[in-house]
Structure formats: C-alpha cells, structure tokens
Design a protein around this motif. Structure first.
Motif, PDB file in Angstrom:
ATOM      1  N   GLY A 124       0.812  -1.213   0.000  1.00 42.77           N
ATOM      2  CA  GLY A 124       0.000   0.000   0.000  1.00 42.77           C
ATOM      3  C   GLY A 124       0.843   1.258   0.000  1.00 42.77           C
ATOM      4  N   VAL A 125       1.907   1.272   0.797  1.00 41.87           N
ATOM      5  CA  VAL A 125       2.792   2.439   0.837  1.00 41.87           C
ATOM      6  C   VAL A 125       3.449   2.651  -0.525  1.00 41.87           C
ATOM      7  N   GLY A 126       3.944   1.572  -1.103  1.00 43.15           N
ATOM      8  CA  GLY A 126       4.588   1.680  -2.419  1.00 43.15           C
ATOM      9  C   GLY A 126       3.624   2.141  -3.490  1.00 43.15           C
ATOM     10  N   SER A 127       2.414   1.592  -3.487  1.00 47.30           N
ATOM     11  CA  SER A 127       1.460   1.964  -4.529  1.00 47.30           C
ATOM     12  C   SER A 127       0.974   3.396  -4.353  1.00 47.30           C
ATOM     13  N   ALA A 128       0.934   3.899  -3.106  1.00 48.55           N
ATOM     14  CA  ALA A 128       0.576   5.302  -2.896  1.00 48.55           C
ATOM     15  C   ALA A 128       1.563   6.216  -3.622  1.00 48.55           C
ATOM     16  N   LEU A 129       2.845   5.905  -3.513  1.00 50.46           N
ATOM     17  CA  LEU A 129       3.867   6.691  -4.196  1.00 50.46           C
ATOM     18  C   LEU A 129       3.733   6.572  -5.709  1.00 50.46           C
ATOM     19  N   VAL A 130       3.471   5.366  -6.200  1.00 57.47           N
ATOM     20  CA  VAL A 130       3.373   5.155  -7.642  1.00 57.47           C
ATOM     21  C   VAL A 130       2.168   5.869  -8.228  1.00 57.47           C
ATOM     22  N   PHE A 131       1.007   5.726  -7.597  1.00 52.25           N
ATOM     23  CA  PHE A 131      -0.203   6.335  -8.141  1.00 52.25           C
ATOM     24  C   PHE A 131      -0.140   7.856  -8.098  1.00 52.25           C
ATOM     25  N   ALA A 132       0.351   8.414  -6.999  1.00 49.01           N
ATOM     26  CA  ALA A 132       0.447   9.868  -6.897  1.00 49.01           C
ATOM     27  C   ALA A 132       1.343  10.435  -7.992  1.00 49.01           C
TER      28      ALA A 132
END
Length: 421
Positions: A124-132
């Motif tokens: 979740g933390v990684g995908s937050a960075l990717v999506f933003a």
C-alpha cells in the motif's frame, strides 16, 4: 501559470515526441507492476481455504494495502509537489517488489497472517507513491485536449498487466502451488522497478525548487473531494466487493471455465473485467477529450456500471456472469480517464500531487471497507442483495458529480479548457 511546474512542462512542450516517451515509460512500468499484482489476486481471497484463516481476517488482509495507503496517500501527493515525481515513483516500485517477496515467505511461515498483513501494508505504501506520481506525470505533460487520453492510458497501464497476471496466477497456483505463483509475481515486480529506475524522468519540479514537506498540507478543494467521492463509490463496488466475493460466488453457484475450479475461474472472470476496463479507460478518456465537457461521458459510464451490478445480482451461469463482468469492466474503466482528467482540468498544476493524494485516500476507503463489509454480509444475506446494493452507488456518484462541478464552476457541463478554479 508560473513556477517549477510550468518550467518542467515548458521543457516538454516543444517536443511532442518527448511527451509520448514519458507516458510510454510510465505505462510500461505500471504494466509490469500490475502483472505482479494480478498474479496474487486469485489466491488472496482463498486464504481461508488454504491456511484456515477466518473470513474476517481474509477481508482485513485484502484491505490492508488500502488502509496503509490511507495514511500514505496524502503525504505521497505532498511529496510529489515538493520534491518531484521521479524519486517517489522509483522508490514506490521497489517497495512493492519487496512487499511481493513477503508473500513468498508468508506461506511457510509459522504465523502467515502477520506476514501477509505486513506485505500488504508495504504494498500500500509503495502503490501510494506510484499512483500519486503516475497521474501527476500525466497531468504535467498534457493539456485539456489530451489529458483524458493520457490519464486513461496511464490508469490502464496497471490494468492491462493485471488480467494477464490474474489468469497466470490462477493457473500457476493450481499447477505449481501458491509459492510458485508468488515467486513469479516477485520477479515481475522487480522487473518493473528496474524499468522505472532506467526510464522515468523528472517532470514536476526543477532541482533547485524542492521544498520541505508539510504533512497537513492536503487538498480539500471541491474538485478533489468530488472526484474522490466518485472514486470511493467505484472502487467500493469493483475492488471492494466484486473482486473480494467473486471466488466465493463461483464456488457457491458451481460455475467454472475450462475445467478450473473456483480459484482458477475467478482469475479468468477478473481478467474479463480488467481487460474490458483497460480498453474503456483509454476510450473514455479519448472521447472526453473530443467532447466539450467530460461530465456526460462520466455519467454514461456510471450508468453502465449500475447495469453491470444489476446483471450480476441475477447471474446464474458462466454466460450471464461474463456479460455482467463486461458491463462492470466497461463502467469502471470508462469512468477512470475522464474522472482523473476532470481533476486535472480543475486543479492548479502546483497542487496536482495533493489532489491526486486526496482522490486516492477516498478511493482506498472504498476499496478497503468493501471486503470487510461484503464478505461477512454475503454470508448473512447472500450475494444478490449485496450486488443490488452496489448497483445503487454509481447512481449516487452521478449526483455527487453534478453537485460538485456546479458548485465549483457554476455549470453542470464545464468545458475541458476552463481555467483552474
């Protein structure tokens, strides 16, 4: 418009080919990370059977990545606006790679629940960075005449990888076991990470324009909240309910394809929805670029999503379920490109990272609450009533859309070239 964002865009505005290279690099990276994510999804809802975990705990594991994103989304968006897009994108990719490796360790571990929860939180933390970063990149290199297409392409990048991963994950897990499927997902996640490191440029800030991050500086503007609430409704019914209950629905109704059981078949039906969604993400965004307003396109696809869940509530065979999945995929995908493009139309470039973070927070609330609510409720009342309740949410989202854009612009059908308000 002035400042570091405009200067970054100016570097690309004179070379149209550079824009396509940037968009292509993001699509390719997210495609591979989407493949890795798709491999695991037919397996995770079935952890109760594999490991003897309660339905509630399975729901918590499925939702853990979305709840960690609730904490990470807003800071990720702020970080993008302060330090740029490249570093958060690459770091996010590698974090997702290590999280996927955690699934491999979880299966033989003494307390698998703890490992799966940790891995999902990291993902979740990684995908937050990717999506933003991905959506901010698309907004940076696009204008009102191309933003819908760019957003649709990037949002579809993950989903074009995911259906292949879902099919492969279901098949590999049946033939070689769950660990083999998780190992395959890990390989592709790290391929995506390396690709991102090698290809993704900086689009958002100049090197000397970086500022400190203020965690409380989030975007609560009308456009961000309006689009976020639409995202909440769509992800609640799609990821939160459909993806979490499909394998159980197939098992209860004894529906299968190509000789596979519920787990393998769920991957095939998920792939139907995701391939359809990926195609309509591009189509919806492209059509919204051609129209004077994105709102009619959004309303149309929200209506298609409504029809899909009505059909799903009465599905009783592989054929009727396939039709329902096609409508659901088209509705979910078709809203994505115009929705993010509308956010870009109405948001100042210097705050786009924050606005995307707000949008992702509300979307993750929907996707995170969905499994926790839907899995226990379907045990109590059955699948039909739950799916009919889901059909109502896209209609509510349509009302929210009209109210939000009217409050922000004074129009129900704002144009794509309005100044950021």
């Amino acid at each position: 418009m002035s400042g570091p964002v405009s200067r970054s865009i100016d570097r690309l505005s004179g070379a149209g080919d550079d824009r396509y290279v940037v968009i292509g690099a993001v699509i390719l990276s997210t495609f591979f990370i989407g493949f890795g994510g798709g491999v695991i999804f037919p397996i995770l809802p079935n952890l109760g059977v594999i490991l003897g975990i309660s339905p509630f705990m399975v729901g918590v594991i499925l939702s853990a990545n979305r709840f960690s994103r609730l904490v990470a989304n807003a800071p990720a968006g702020i970080l993008v606006d302060r330090i740029g897009t490249r570093t958060p994108f690459v770091v996010g990719m590698f974090v997702q790679g290590f999280a996927t490796l955690g699934y491999v360790v979880a299966i033989p571990a003494p307390v698998p629940e703890a490992w799966f929860l940790t891995a999902r939180f990291l993902w979740g933390v990684g995908s937050a960075l990717v999506f933003a970063t991905a959506y901010t990149i698309a907004s940076d290199v696009s204008d009102g005449g191309s933003r819908g297409t760019s957003m649709g392409l990037i949002r579809g990048g993950v989903l074009f990888g995911a259906p292949t991963g879902m099919v492969v994950g279901g098949v590999v897990s049946e033939i070689g076991g769950e660990i083999a499927a998780f190992l395959l997902a890990t390989v592709f996640a790290f391929v995506a990470s390396g690709l991102a490191y090698a290809t993704i440029p900086e689009t958002h800030v100049e090197g000397d324009a970086r500022e400190s991050v203020k965690p409380w500086d989030v975007d609560t503007s009308v456009p961000a909240v309006t689009v976020g609430l639409i995202n909440f409704a769509v992800l609640f019914v799609y990821f939160g309910v459909l993806f979490s209950t499909l394998v159980l629905f197939l098992g209860e109704n004894d529906i299968g394809l190509l000789g596979f059981d519920a787990q393998g078949t769920s991957g095939l039906f998920m792939a139907i929805t995701v391939v359809t969604a990926g195609l309509f993400m591009f189509l919806g965004g492209y059509v919204s670029d051609l129209q004077q307003s994105r709102v009619p396109v959004l309303l149309c696809f929200l209506g298609i999503l409504f029809v899909g869940f009505v059909l799903l509530a009465s599905a009783d065979s592989a054929g009727t379920l396939a039709v329902a999945c096609l409508f659901i995929g088209a509705g979910q995908g078709g809203t994505s490109g115009p929705m993010m493009a509308l956010l870009g139309d109405l948001t100042d470039d210097g705050r786009m990272g924050r606005a995307v973070g707000t949008n992702n927070v509300l979307g993750d609330v929907g996707g995170g609450v969905g499994p926790i609510v839907s899995l226990p409720v379907t045990e109590l009342v059955g699948f039909g009533p739950v799916y009919l309740a889901c059909a109502a949410l896209p209609l509510v989202a349509g009302v929210v859309l009209l109210g939000g854009v009217y409050r922000q612009t004074g129009q129900f059908l704002p144009g794509t070239e309005l100044p950021n308000l």
